[in-house]
Design a protein around this motif. Sequence first.
Motif, short mmCIF file in Angstrom:
data_model
loop_
_atom_site.label_atom_id
_atom_site.label_comp_id
_atom_site.label_asym_id
_atom_site.label_seq_id
_atom_site.Cartn_x
_atom_site.Cartn_y
_atom_site.Cartn_z
N SER A 44 0.84 -1.19 0.00
CA SER A 44 0.00 0.00 0.00
C SER A 44 0.87 1.23 0.00
O SER A 44 2.00 1.23 0.50
N ILE A 45 0.33 2.30 -0.56
CA ILE A 45 0.97 3.61 -0.54
C ILE A 45 0.03 4.55 0.20
O ILE A 45 -1.17 4.63 -0.12
N ASN A 46 0.55 5.24 1.20
CA ASN A 46 -0.24 6.21 1.95
C ASN A 46 0.09 7.61 1.50
O ASN A 46 1.25 7.93 1.24
N ASN A 47 -0.93 8.46 1.47
CA ASN A 47 -0.77 9.88 1.19
C ASN A 47 -0.77 10.63 2.53
O ASN A 47 -1.41 10.19 3.49
N SER A 48 -0.07 11.76 2.56
CA SER A 48 -0.05 12.55 3.78
C SER A 48 -1.44 13.04 4.12
O SER A 48 -2.32 13.13 3.27
N GLN A 49 -1.64 13.33 5.39
CA GLN A 49 -2.89 13.91 5.85
C GLN A 49 -2.55 15.00 6.86
O GLN A 49 -1.42 15.09 7.32
N THR A 50 -3.52 15.82 7.19
CA THR A 50 -3.25 16.99 8.03
C THR A 50 -3.21 16.69 9.51
O THR A 50 -2.77 17.52 10.29
N GLY A 51 -3.64 15.51 9.93
CA GLY A 51 -3.62 15.15 11.34
C GLY A 51 -3.71 13.65 11.52
O GLY A 51 -3.71 12.90 10.55
N VAL A 52 -3.80 13.22 12.76
CA VAL A 52 -3.80 11.79 13.05
C VAL A 52 -5.17 11.25 13.43
O VAL A 52 -5.32 10.07 13.71
N ARG A 53 -6.17 12.09 13.45
CA ARG A 53 -7.51 11.65 13.82
C ARG A 53 -8.20 10.98 12.65
O ARG A 53 -7.87 11.21 11.48
N LEU A 54 -9.17 10.15 12.93
CA LEU A 54 -9.92 9.44 11.91
C LEU A 54 -10.51 10.41 10.89
O LEU A 54 -10.53 10.13 9.69
N ALA A 55 -10.92 11.57 11.34
CA ALA A 55 -11.50 12.57 10.44
C ALA A 55 -10.50 13.08 9.42
O ALA A 55 -10.89 13.61 8.38
N ASN A 56 -9.19 12.91 9.68
CA ASN A 56 -8.16 13.37 8.76
C ASN A 56 -7.83 12.37 7.65
O ASN A 56 -7.16 12.73 6.69
N LEU A 57 -8.30 11.13 7.77
CA LEU A 57 -8.00 10.13 6.76
C LEU A 57 -8.49 10.59 5.40
O LEU A 57 -9.66 10.91 5.24
#
Length: 181
Positions: A44-57
């Motif tokens: 898998s490849i992950n893209n960056s997100q703005t935070g670590v909360r589920l809402a940031n996925l």
Amino acid sequence: GSLTASVDSSTPAAATVTHGTADQLASIFRFNSTNEAFLITKLSINNSQTGVRLANLGDNDNNVHTITLEYEDEDGTIQTDSAALVSGTAQFSVLTMFVPADDSALLSVNVDINSTADGATVGEKIKLNLAFNNFTALGITSGATLNGAALDASVASTADLDFGRITYKAGSGIFAIGFPG
């Protein structure tokens, strides 16, 4: 055998790219094998997100149309596989990436960037990294399966899956979505 994944030194430095551009090289990962060859079948490849909360996925998924992997199979033929991001992750599950025994293989990660008309947000960043939640490599000689469960610092480095030095060049693998001209 063991398999070590690391960011390759040829990974490009950060760049500003125009929204709506295709086939932008984002990251290059090197897989080094020890004691046997491996066939990587899933990752898998992950893209960056703005935070670590589920809402940031997936909060930066709007910038990416498609992620394409490029690698060599056992015959040395270049293969490609593409997927879209879903909640920040692109999953690839029918790969034929070959890592020769006591050698290395490269995995290039390219991205097609959405246009602003298709939802890209100017100024947001794209940073694509390996994720091991969906990783499978098969040992050619041993028949052993290496996956996320094989990431274990207490096991000898000759018998598991390891992260190599994960070092990015200053800002490497990051794109800022920009306007043309």
